[in-house]
Design a protein around this motif. Sequence first.
Motif, PDB file in Angstrom:
ATOM      1  N   ARG A 247       0.817  -1.211   0.000  1.00  0.00           N
ATOM      2  CA  ARG A 247       0.000   0.000   0.000  1.00  0.00           C
ATOM      3  C   ARG A 247       0.859   1.272   0.000  1.00  0.00           C
ATOM      4  O   ARG A 247       0.564   2.233  -0.713  1.00  0.00           O
ATOM      5  CB  ARG A 247      -0.937   0.004   1.205  1.00  0.00           C
ATOM      6  N   ARG A 248       1.923   1.319   0.803  1.00  0.00           N
ATOM      7  CA  ARG A 248       2.739   2.532   0.862  1.00  0.00           C
ATOM      8  C   ARG A 248       3.402   2.830  -0.479  1.00  0.00           C
ATOM      9  O   ARG A 248       3.557   3.984  -0.858  1.00  0.00           O
ATOM     10  CB  ARG A 248       3.795   2.400   1.970  1.00  0.00           C
ATOM     11  N   LEU A 249       3.791   1.766  -1.186  1.00  0.00           N
ATOM     12  CA  LEU A 249       4.366   1.970  -2.513  1.00  0.00           C
ATOM     13  C   LEU A 249       3.300   2.502  -3.468  1.00  0.00           C
ATOM     14  O   LEU A 249       3.556   3.423  -4.254  1.00  0.00           O
ATOM     15  CB  LEU A 249       4.948   0.650  -3.031  1.00  0.00           C
ATOM     16  N   ALA A 250       2.093   1.955  -3.383  1.00  0.00           N
ATOM     17  CA  ALA A 250       1.001   2.419  -4.244  1.00  0.00           C
ATOM     18  C   ALA A 250       0.664   3.877  -3.959  1.00  0.00           C
ATOM     19  O   ALA A 250       0.347   4.645  -4.874  1.00  0.00           O
ATOM     20  CB  ALA A 250      -0.226   1.537  -4.048  1.00  0.00           C
ATOM     21  N   GLN A 251       0.734   4.287  -2.702  1.00  0.00           N
ATOM     22  CA  GLN A 251       0.411   5.669  -2.348  1.00  0.00           C
ATOM     23  C   GLN A 251       1.355   6.657  -3.019  1.00  0.00           C
ATOM     24  O   GLN A 251       0.966   7.788  -3.314  1.00  0.00           O
ATOM     25  CB  GLN A 251       0.437   5.827  -0.829  1.00  0.00           C
ATOM     26  N   LEU A 252       2.595   6.228  -3.269  1.00  0.00           N
ATOM     27  CA  LEU A 252       3.528   7.101  -3.987  1.00  0.00           C
ATOM     28  C   LEU A 252       3.107   7.316  -5.438  1.00  0.00           C
ATOM     29  O   LEU A 252       3.509   8.279  -6.076  1.00  0.00           O
ATOM     30  CB  LEU A 252       4.940   6.512  -3.948  1.00  0.00           C
ATOM     31  N   LEU A 253       2.274   6.378  -5.958  1.00  0.00           N
ATOM     32  CA  LEU A 253       1.847   6.457  -7.352  1.00  0.00           C
ATOM     33  C   LEU A 253       0.549   7.240  -7.522  1.00  0.00           C
ATOM     34  O   LEU A 253       0.133   7.520  -8.645  1.00  0.00           O
ATOM     35  CB  LEU A 253       1.637   5.043  -7.914  1.00  0.00           C
ATOM     36  N   MET A 254      -0.114   7.584  -6.413  1.00  0.00           N
ATOM     37  CA  MET A 254      -1.461   8.149  -6.502  1.00  0.00           C
ATOM     38  C   MET A 254      -1.515   9.449  -7.295  1.00  0.00           C
ATOM     39  O   MET A 254      -2.530   9.778  -7.906  1.00  0.00           O
ATOM     40  CB  MET A 254      -2.030   8.361  -5.099  1.00  0.00           C
ATOM     41  N   SER A 255      -0.436  10.206  -7.268  1.00  0.00           N
ATOM     42  CA  SER A 255      -0.430  11.476  -7.997  1.00  0.00           C
ATOM     43  C   SER A 255      -0.175  11.285  -9.491  1.00  0.00           C
ATOM     44  O   SER A 255      -0.249  12.240 -10.266  1.00  0.00           O
ATOM     45  CB  SER A 255       0.629  12.411  -7.414  1.00  0.00           C
ATOM     46  N   ASP A 256       0.132  10.051  -9.900  1.00  0.00           N
ATOM     47  CA  ASP A 256       0.418   9.751 -11.297  1.00  0.00           C
ATOM     48  C   ASP A 256      -0.872   9.268 -11.971  1.00  0.00           C
ATOM     49  O   ASP A 256      -1.437   8.251 -11.597  1.00  0.00           O
ATOM     50  CB  ASP A 256       1.498   8.672 -11.394  1.00  0.00           C
ATOM     51  N   ALA A 257      -1.323   9.996 -12.965  1.00  0.00           N
ATOM     52  CA  ALA A 257      -2.597   9.680 -13.613  1.00  0.00           C
ATOM     53  C   ALA A 257      -2.572   8.375 -14.404  1.00  0.00           C
ATOM     54  O   ALA A 257      -3.615   7.935 -14.893  1.00  0.00           O
ATOM     55  CB  ALA A 257      -2.991  10.831 -14.543  1.00  0.00           C
ATOM     56  N   HIS A 258      -1.411   7.750 -14.525  1.00  0.00           N
ATOM     57  CA  HIS A 258      -1.334   6.502 -15.297  1.00  0.00           C
ATOM     58  C   HIS A 258      -1.860   5.297 -14.527  1.00  0.00           C
ATOM     59  O   HIS A 258      -2.042   4.226 -15.110  1.00  0.00           O
ATOM     60  CB  HIS A 258       0.118   6.229 -15.709  1.00  0.00           C
ATOM     61  N   PHE A 259      -2.090   5.444 -13.225  1.00  0.00           N
ATOM     62  CA  PHE A 259      -2.390   4.276 -12.409  1.00  0.00           C
ATOM     63  C   PHE A 259      -3.757   4.364 -11.743  1.00  0.00           C
ATOM     64  O   PHE A 259      -4.217   5.443 -11.353  1.00  0.00           O
ATOM     65  CB  PHE A 259      -1.319   4.095 -11.328  1.00  0.00           C
TER      66      PHE A 259
END
Length: 302
Positions: A247-259
């Motif tokens: 989850r913490r790794l995914a949270q780093l991606l949240m600002s990226d519209a690709h995911f």
Amino acid sequence: MELASFDLNLLVALDALLAEQSVSRAAERLHIGQPAMSATLARLRSSLGDPLLVRAGRNLQMTAFAASLQEPLSEILSEVERLLHSGAAFDPETARRSFTILANDYASLILLRQLIERLENIAPSVSVRVAPVDDGLMEQLRRGLADLAIYPAEMLPTNIPFQSETLFEEDFVCVTDSANDVVGETITVEQLSSLPYLAANQGLLASLADQRLDEAHIPRNVAMVAQSFVVAPFLLPGTRMFTIIQRRLAQLLMSDAHFKILELPLPIVSVHEQMIWSPRRGADPGHTWLREQMRITAALVS
């Protein structure tokens, strides 16, 4: 050769030369000039009666004799450093010391990146070397080749002869391409089995998420296997694949519209990231300080 006739200061240079297999990089590591390191290599060759590093194309490589010295030399120097630091007070503002931490890419990104950022402010001359986790984790800790390891408690053998402490708890989520119209705002158990799956292994071991799904008898349609949690999400855009990451790794991606990040449709038991160290390090003031910095950093990412 008699010990009294050998300059023991040369062993530090030898360790750097064997680790870097480059005179210029070894010189940089020890903060000396390249001519001085070249002269030191010449002295080592004369004293030990072996070329130690030989030309292979444009690079240098160790001789068989040099390779046989590398691990015992690192172990000896580690023990000497531990002895020198065992009774001395540790002042992070002035201390010049390097620590080696074994960690996978996930722990390096989520935890150690923030640790190093903090150390730049509170311990400017303390450095951290991050080495990958492999099957030799326990042996490296036992031999003093690493100060700490960060590893999931659930993947450790029982009754390990080391001290350990839980830093934080972690769970898992699904990640897929934001343009993947097969998946909406949720993902079903049936889709977990039917959609193309990008497995993210931990080296040669299946991830804990995959182990949990196997225990729940949930098959996957594996389309690709990545050897890195951190790289795995960036292989998803433009495909119908999904992956399962922390989850913490995914949270780093949240600002990226690709995911697109989705909750799992079934509960998967959380994992516990452990800090592991040899009891021989326990009384070292510098090591005690490092462990406290790990606790503080873990609290910041929790």
